[in-house]
Scaffold this motif. Structure first.
Motif, PDB file in Angstrom:
ATOM      1  N   SER A   1      46.243  89.851  16.624  1.00 37.25           N
ATOM      2  CA  SER A   1      46.962  88.589  16.773  1.00 37.25           C
ATOM      3  C   SER A   1      46.026  87.511  17.309  1.00 37.25           C
ATOM      4  N   PRO A   2      46.253  86.244  16.907  1.00 39.19           N
ATOM      5  CA  PRO A   2      45.352  85.182  17.349  1.00 39.19           C
ATOM      6  C   PRO A   2      45.647  84.700  18.759  1.00 39.19           C
ATOM      7  N   ARG A   3      44.586  84.364  19.453  1.00 39.85           N
ATOM      8  CA  ARG A   3      44.671  83.664  20.737  1.00 39.85           C
ATOM      9  C   ARG A   3      43.882  82.370  20.563  1.00 39.85           C
ATOM     10  N   HIS A   4      44.559  81.258  20.742  1.00 42.98           N
ATOM     11  CA  HIS A   4      43.933  79.967  20.474  1.00 42.98           C
ATOM     12  C   HIS A   4      42.893  79.636  21.543  1.00 42.98           C
ATOM     13  N   LEU A   5      41.726  79.249  21.097  1.00 40.79           N
ATOM     14  CA  LEU A   5      40.632  78.887  22.001  1.00 40.79           C
ATOM     15  C   LEU A   5      40.380  77.388  21.917  1.00 40.79           C
ATOM     16  N   ASP A   6      40.284  76.750  23.079  1.00 42.42           N
ATOM     17  CA  ASP A   6      40.080  75.308  23.156  1.00 42.42           C
ATOM     18  C   ASP A   6      38.755  74.981  23.836  1.00 42.42           C
ATOM     19  N   ALA A   7      38.342  73.751  23.630  1.00 42.08           N
ATOM     20  CA  ALA A   7      37.222  73.191  24.387  1.00 42.08           C
ATOM     21  C   ALA A   7      37.748  72.046  25.235  1.00 42.08           C
ATOM     22  N   VAL A   8      37.189  71.921  26.421  1.00 37.74           N
ATOM     23  CA  VAL A   8      37.494  70.793  27.299  1.00 37.74           C
ATOM     24  C   VAL A   8      36.163  70.124  27.599  1.00 37.74           C
ATOM     25  N   LEU A   9      35.951  68.967  26.988  1.00 40.41           N
ATOM     26  CA  LEU A   9      34.662  68.287  27.092  1.00 40.41           C
ATOM     27  C   LEU A   9      34.887  66.889  27.666  1.00 40.41           C
ATOM     28  N   ILE A  10      34.105  66.561  28.686  1.00 36.72           N
ATOM     29  CA  ILE A  10      34.251  65.296  29.399  1.00 36.72           C
ATOM     30  C   ILE A  10      32.949  64.513  29.282  1.00 36.72           C
TER      31      ILE A  10
END
Length: 308
Positions: free
Chosen positions: A297-306
């Motif tokens: 099953s997928p687990r959504h991966l995000d980026a947090v870039l500032i």
């Protein structure tokens, strides 16, 4: 770091191996260490990078950052960003990253491969830091191999069983080895060729990959799939307290017989995870159609870039 629930990518042996044999051309590498008195409560590896590969996905999510120096945690080769005791520690780390970005002349700073909805994701959002989707990683729970098979669709279950039968008829053998007993140069070459075929060739530089895996020591489990002595598939797998990671692999489809060497490798990865007592199979990123078909099953991966 396993006591904090951290994945294998934060184990001292993994971080040390990356320092000895960096798989990414980083302009700077180091770690923040957060202490409470004499006790270490968090370690956060950081890297300053500007190379397009393996950061192509990041640049797709943040095209405005392409070609610029970025201070990141962790590396792209870690697909599960983690900060222990997140609520207490994160403000200190955010302040440290802001100051480090200035000192290291990075134009951006932040986190990659943050699982959407986990503690780190929630605290970053609470701090007012927006996230953008990068990709998905794939995983499933494990108990026994028969239970794993019973949870698949009829066709997928039949495919795995048929592939196992055909591979045996074709003279295929499978062996699990520690890093210092495996054919690492051949495995690294096969992984590099496979990554190049899928346009991710910058992720696994061959000779460096060999050194990196050797430095991992007991964290690494190598799976060799051979037909008449020829290496036709290989997996570099990692294990932490509860999870088994199929971290990367290489496959040669020029085989004799009607079987899939990748299918053989995948089935052995599931079996090995269960033999090692791991309750979660982490299938990494990419190849989503196969992984969904075979129960992950997928687990959504995000980026947090500032912007610094």
């Amino acid at each position: 770091m396993h006591a904090s629930g951290a994945p294998v990518f934060y184990d001292h042996a993994y971080v040390s191996a990356y320092e000895q044999a960096p798989l990414t051309n980083a302009d700077y590498s180091g770690s923040f260490v957060v202490r409470d008195g004499e006790d270490v409560v968090a370690v956060l590896p950081i890297y300053v990078q500007s190379a397009a590969n393996p950061l192509r996905r990041l640049h797709e999510a943040y095209p405005e950052a392409a070609g610029q120096r970025v201070l990141l945690s962790h590396t792209w080769h870690c697909y599960d960003a983690h900060v222990p005791a997140t609520a207490e520690v994160l403000p200190t780390l955010l302040d440290a990253m802001t100051r480090a970005a200035s000192v290291l002349e990075a134009r951006w700073w932040g986190f990659v491969n943050v699982e959407r909805g986990n503690a780190l994701s929630q605290q970053l959002r609470a701090a007012g830091l927006p996230a953008r989707h990068l990709t998905d990683r794939w995983s499933t729970g494990l108990t026994t191999y028969e239970r794993y098979l019973s949870g698949l669709g009829i066709r997928a279950r039949a495919n795995l069983r048929r592939n196992e039968r055909r591979s045996k008829e074709a003279g295929v053998t499978v062996e699990v080895l520690p890093a210092d007993h495996a054919a690492l140069d051949d495995i690294s070459l096969l992984c590099t060729k496979t990554a190049t075929r899928f346009d991710t060739g910058g992720c696994y530089p061959g000779s460096t990959l060999t050194k990196f895996v050797l430095a991992l020591g007991g964290l690494a489990h190598l799976i060799e799939v051979r037909q008449h002595g020829k290496l036709v598939a290989a997996g570099i797998c990692l294990a932490d307290a509860t999870r088994f990671h199929t971290w990367t692999c290489g496959v040669d489809y020029a085989v004799d017989g009607r079987y899939s060497p990748y299918g053989v490798l995948f089935a052995e990865s599931v079996k090995l995870a269960i033999r090692l007592g791991k309750t979660t199979l982490e299938g990494g990123r990419g190849n989503s159609d196969f992984k969904r078909r075979y129960g992950l099953s997928p687990r959504h991966l995000d980026a947090v870039l500032i912007r610094a």
